[in-house]
Design a protein around this motif. Structure first.
Motif, PDB file in Angstrom:
ATOM      1  N   SER A  36       6.081   0.561  -7.557  1.00 26.25           N
ATOM      2  CA  SER A  36       5.877   1.402  -8.700  1.00 26.25           C
ATOM      3  C   SER A  36       6.754   2.737  -8.643  1.00 26.25           C
ATOM      4  N   MET A  37       6.767   3.163  -7.507  1.00 31.17           N
ATOM      5  CA  MET A  37       7.290   4.308  -7.116  1.00 31.17           C
ATOM      6  C   MET A  37       8.227   4.385  -5.818  1.00 31.17           C
ATOM      7  N   PRO A  38       9.291   5.368  -5.858  1.00 28.87           N
ATOM      8  CA  PRO A  38      10.064   5.419  -4.650  1.00 28.87           C
ATOM      9  C   PRO A  38       9.352   5.937  -3.272  1.00 28.87           C
ATOM     10  N   ILE A  48       0.825  -1.172  -0.103  1.00 24.30           N
ATOM     11  CA  ILE A  48       0.068  -0.021  -0.156  1.00 24.30           C
ATOM     12  C   ILE A  48       0.857   1.268   0.059  1.00 24.30           C
ATOM     13  N   MET A  49       0.471   2.343  -0.867  1.00 28.56           N
ATOM     14  CA  MET A  49       1.635   3.281  -0.917  1.00 28.56           C
ATOM     15  C   MET A  49       0.278   4.464  -0.634  1.00 28.56           C
ATOM     16  N   ASP A  50       0.692   5.250   0.559  1.00 24.99           N
ATOM     17  CA  ASP A  50      -0.221   6.233   0.921  1.00 24.99           C
ATOM     18  C   ASP A  50       0.495   7.673   0.583  1.00 24.99           C
ATOM     19  N   MET A  51      -0.356   8.294  -0.297  1.00 21.14           N
ATOM     20  CA  MET A  51       0.142   9.228  -1.146  1.00 21.14           C
ATOM     21  C   MET A  51      -0.773  10.530  -0.565  1.00 21.14           C
ATOM     22  N   HIS A  52      -0.992  10.680   0.815  1.00 21.84           N
ATOM     23  CA  HIS A  52      -1.840  11.583   1.412  1.00 21.84           C
ATOM     24  C   HIS A  52      -3.147  11.636   1.086  1.00 21.84           C
ATOM     25  N   GLN A  82      -4.593   6.511  -1.689  1.00 23.11           N
ATOM     26  CA  GLN A  82      -3.948   5.172  -1.534  1.00 23.11           C
ATOM     27  C   GLN A  82      -3.943   4.321  -2.811  1.00 23.11           C
ATOM     28  N   HIS A  83      -2.842   3.738  -3.056  1.00 22.33           N
ATOM     29  CA  HIS A  83      -2.982   2.835  -4.129  1.00 22.33           C
ATOM     30  C   HIS A  83      -2.157   1.556  -3.828  1.00 22.33           C
ATOM     31  N   SER A  84      -2.058   0.367  -4.398  1.00 22.34           N
ATOM     32  CA  SER A  84      -1.408  -0.580  -4.427  1.00 22.34           C
ATOM     33  C   SER A  84      -0.405  -0.857  -5.507  1.00 22.34           C
TER      34      SER A  84
HETATM   35 CU   LIG Z   1       2.402   6.229  -5.252  1.00 23.38          CU
END
Ligand SMILES: [Cu+2]
Length: 261
Positions: A114-116, A83-87, A90-92
């Motif tokens: 997929s991203m740093p 899980i990426m929390d982008m404020h 969120q995406h996986s």
């Molecule tokens: Cu992201």
């Protein structure tokens, strides 16, 4: 003669017993432990990888499980949810769920980050063991300069495709096995493998403007994995040009990945 063999055998046994660490049982794998956590019921969960750092790429990720008594747990159901929390959202990302390997005594799966990690957001990896979740904060490093091991492309069918390099992990001059994972974005949390593509392939060395002969275009071999051959005629910067097609329809004209060795 017999005596000499006995001495040889004895010194061999001596060496073997000396190299054994009395405190740690010999490990059947050579993975690097990157984190550890304990579930609510007391199962200890070790998270392992091939390198010290996870990065923007296809990362093999392993889990070792021990019960309270310290015994290996071999029959659990383990799932990964990155899980990426982008404020603001969120995406996986694409994931291959782990399966137990009796060779390494680890559950072996993979995650494409997929991203740093950074100002844009932070990554967590949720590992569920028999419905008990533990969450690891993981730091994802940007890929090295002039490399692109995974990238997402908008298709002519309006779908998003993520193409990730699995092999070669250690490129060499000459013929290399080529293996890709191609995933499709179903929604922000689900990226199932894309199994129905035809791939045209040509490598290029951008700095010198040449390609190489005798490459083999990757074909689907199961679970979104496509395997072929890539011929690197010299060291340096290489771009893998991939044309993704569905039948005769071009989905992505140039899904390119970069590597450097
Ligand atoms: Cu992201």
């Amino acid at each position: 003669m017999k005596h000499a063999i006995h001495i040889l055998l004895f010194s061999f046994l001596f060496l073997v017993s000396c190299s054994k660490d009395d405190n740690e049982p010999a490990s059947p794998h050579s993975k690097i432990k990157i984190a550890e956590a304990v579930t609510a019921s007391g199962i200890s969960v070790s998270l392992l990888a091939d390198q010290n750092d996870l990065s923007v790429a296809y990362n093999k990720i392993y889990v070792g499980l021990k019960n309270k008594a310290g015994a290996e747990i071999k029959n659990a159901t383990v799932t990964y949810t990155p899980i990426m929390d982008m404020h603001t959202m969120q995406h996986s990302s694409p994931v291959e769920q782990p399966a137990y390997s009796s060779t390494t005594e680890l559950y072996e799966g993979a995650v494409v980050f997929s991203m740093p990690s950074g100002d844009m957001g932070s990554w967590q990896l949720k590992v569920t063991v028999n419905n008990e979740p533990v969450t690891f904060d993981v730091s994802i490093k940007q890929a090295a300069a002039n490399t692109k091991y995974t990238a997402t492309f908008k298709g002519s069918d309006d779908q998003s495709y993520t193409v990730s390099l699995i092999q070669p992990a250690a490129p060499k001059i000459g013929m290399n096995d080529l293996e890709l994972l191609i995933s499709k974005r179903q929604d922000m949390m689900n990226f199932p493998p894309e199994e129905g593509l035809t791939v045209e392939f040509s490598p290029e060395m951008p700095s010198m403007g040449h390609g190489s002969p005798n490459n083999v275009a990757p074909i689907h071999t199961g679970r979104g994995h496509y395997t072929g051959k890539v011929n690197f005629t010299m060291t340096g910067d290489w771009r893998l040009h991939l044309k993704l097609m569905k039948g005769s329809t071009v989905i992505v004209e140039d899904a390119s990945l970069d590597l450097m060795f």
